[in-house]
Write a protein that holds these residues in place. Sequence first.
Motif, short mmCIF file in Angstrom:
data_model
loop_
_atom_site.label_atom_id
_atom_site.label_comp_id
_atom_site.label_asym_id
_atom_site.label_seq_id
_atom_site.Cartn_x
_atom_site.Cartn_y
_atom_site.Cartn_z
N PRO A 1 68.05 -6.74 68.19
CA PRO A 1 67.72 -7.45 69.43
C PRO A 1 68.32 -6.83 70.68
O PRO A 1 67.95 -7.18 71.79
N ARG A 2 69.23 -5.89 70.53
CA ARG A 2 69.88 -5.25 71.67
C ARG A 2 69.00 -4.16 72.30
O ARG A 2 69.25 -3.72 73.42
N VAL A 3 68.00 -3.70 71.57
CA VAL A 3 67.16 -2.59 72.04
C VAL A 3 66.15 -3.09 73.09
O VAL A 3 65.48 -4.09 72.89
N THR A 4 66.06 -2.36 74.19
CA THR A 4 65.12 -2.71 75.27
C THR A 4 63.72 -2.19 74.94
O THR A 4 63.52 -1.43 73.99
N LYS A 5 62.73 -2.58 75.76
CA LYS A 5 61.36 -2.11 75.55
C LYS A 5 61.27 -0.60 75.74
O LYS A 5 60.65 0.11 74.95
N THR A 6 61.89 -0.13 76.81
CA THR A 6 61.93 1.32 77.04
C THR A 6 62.68 2.00 75.90
O THR A 6 62.28 3.07 75.42
N GLY A 7 63.74 1.35 75.44
CA GLY A 7 64.54 1.91 74.36
C GLY A 7 63.75 2.07 73.08
O GLY A 7 63.92 3.07 72.36
N ARG A 8 62.88 1.12 72.77
CA ARG A 8 62.08 1.22 71.55
C ARG A 8 61.16 2.43 71.60
O ARG A 8 60.95 3.13 70.61
N PHE A 9 60.60 2.67 72.78
CA PHE A 9 59.68 3.81 72.94
C PHE A 9 60.43 5.13 72.80
O PHE A 9 60.01 6.02 72.05
N ILE A 10 61.54 5.28 73.52
CA ILE A 10 62.24 6.57 73.48
C ILE A 10 62.93 6.79 72.13
O ILE A 10 63.11 7.93 71.71
N ARG A 11 63.25 5.72 71.42
CA ARG A 11 63.80 5.86 70.08
C ARG A 11 62.72 6.30 69.09
O ARG A 11 62.97 7.13 68.22
N PRO B 1 61.96 17.28 84.05
CA PRO B 1 60.99 16.27 84.52
C PRO B 1 60.91 15.06 83.60
O PRO B 1 60.79 13.92 84.07
N LEU B 2 60.98 15.29 82.28
CA LEU B 2 60.96 14.18 81.33
C LEU B 2 62.21 13.34 81.48
O LEU B 2 62.14 12.10 81.45
N PHE B 3 63.35 13.98 81.66
CA PHE B 3 64.60 13.27 81.87
C PHE B 3 64.48 12.34 83.08
O PHE B 3 64.94 11.19 83.05
N LEU B 4 63.86 12.84 84.13
CA LEU B 4 63.71 12.06 85.36
C LEU B 4 62.83 10.84 85.13
O LEU B 4 63.15 9.73 85.57
N LEU B 5 61.72 11.02 84.41
CA LEU B 5 60.82 9.90 84.12
C LEU B 5 61.50 8.83 83.27
O LEU B 5 61.35 7.63 83.52
N VAL B 6 62.25 9.27 82.26
CA VAL B 6 62.95 8.32 81.39
C VAL B 6 64.01 7.57 82.19
O VAL B 6 64.17 6.35 82.03
N ALA B 7 64.72 8.27 83.06
CA ALA B 7 65.75 7.64 83.88
C ALA B 7 65.15 6.56 84.77
O ALA B 7 65.71 5.45 84.91
N ILE B 8 63.99 6.84 85.36
CA ILE B 8 63.31 5.86 86.22
C ILE B 8 62.91 4.64 85.40
O ILE B 8 63.09 3.49 85.84
N ALA B 9 62.34 4.86 84.20
CA ALA B 9 61.90 3.76 83.34
C ALA B 9 63.07 2.87 82.94
O ALA B 9 62.96 1.63 82.94
N ILE B 10 64.20 3.48 82.61
CA ILE B 10 65.39 2.71 82.22
C ILE B 10 65.89 1.87 83.38
O ILE B 10 66.24 0.69 83.22
N LYS B 11 65.91 2.45 84.57
CA LYS B 11 66.39 1.74 85.75
C LYS B 11 65.46 0.61 86.17
O LYS B 11 65.90 -0.44 86.64
N ILE B 12 64.15 0.80 86.01
CA ILE B 12 63.20 -0.24 86.37
C ILE B 12 63.39 -1.46 85.48
O ILE B 12 63.36 -2.61 85.92
N GLU B 13 63.61 -1.22 84.18
CA GLU B 13 63.76 -2.33 83.25
C GLU B 13 65.11 -3.02 83.39
O GLU B 13 65.22 -4.24 83.25
N ASP B 14 66.15 -2.24 83.67
CA ASP B 14 67.50 -2.81 83.79
C ASP B 14 68.24 -2.09 84.92
O ASP B 14 69.00 -1.16 84.67
N PRO B 15 68.01 -2.52 86.17
CA PRO B 15 68.61 -1.83 87.33
C PRO B 15 70.13 -1.77 87.32
O PRO B 15 70.72 -0.84 87.87
#
Length: 221
Positions: free
Chosen positions: A113-123, A45-59
């Motif tokens: 600067p290459r890190v996305t907003k979602t990326g900063r959180f999951i990192r 379920p966590l994998f699914l949520l993270v996947a959705i967040a990544i796709k929303i930010e960068d489809p």
Amino acid sequence: MEYKEREIRPITIDVDRQHKRYGYRAIKRGFDFLASLAGLVILFPLFLLVAIAIKIEDPKGSVFYSQIRLGKNQTPFKMYKFRSMVSNADELLTRLLNQNEIDGAMFKMHDDPRVTKTGRFIRKYSIDELPQLLNVLLGQMSLVGPRPPLPREVEEYTDYDKQRLTVKPGCTGLWQATVRNSVGFDEMVKLDLIYISRRSIGFDLYVIIKTLIVFIKPNAY
């Protein structure tokens, strides 16, 4: 057990002894297989949520990011992570190499600067590393061990540094679970060699528990 401020002497790994630790290695592999399989099921379920967040930010970008790393005895394999950077991160790296904040064969940049907003959180919570449970399941990695380096990094390794490649790499290790990003490359190598020389079921459990604490109370990235 603190390592950050302790002076650490050079370590020589007894490769033959490590190879002959059949009982420890069998137990470690069995635990890795069962734990990674359970983790992939429980964390779906966590994998699914993270996947959705990544796709929303960068489809346009992919959810997962794979990269060739070198494992035990410099054997190459494809390591998986959640994508935490922009799609063309590898192309932009060449422009940023002169801003590397760590000495030695490794690249780290605090405000990359290459890190996305979602990326900063999951990192921050090391969630981006969770797909490596698949690498553990496949036997390419272990839950605990030295981090697998890039081929270009190993090209700069000394024979001393290459000792960290005498065992299977891990999702987490002694330096990630203790000092994390507060040390440079040489200190990271020394901590990896300390782990290899002392590794045991108890020491592995210690590193895993320390890593779980980092998940709950993450260090500054």
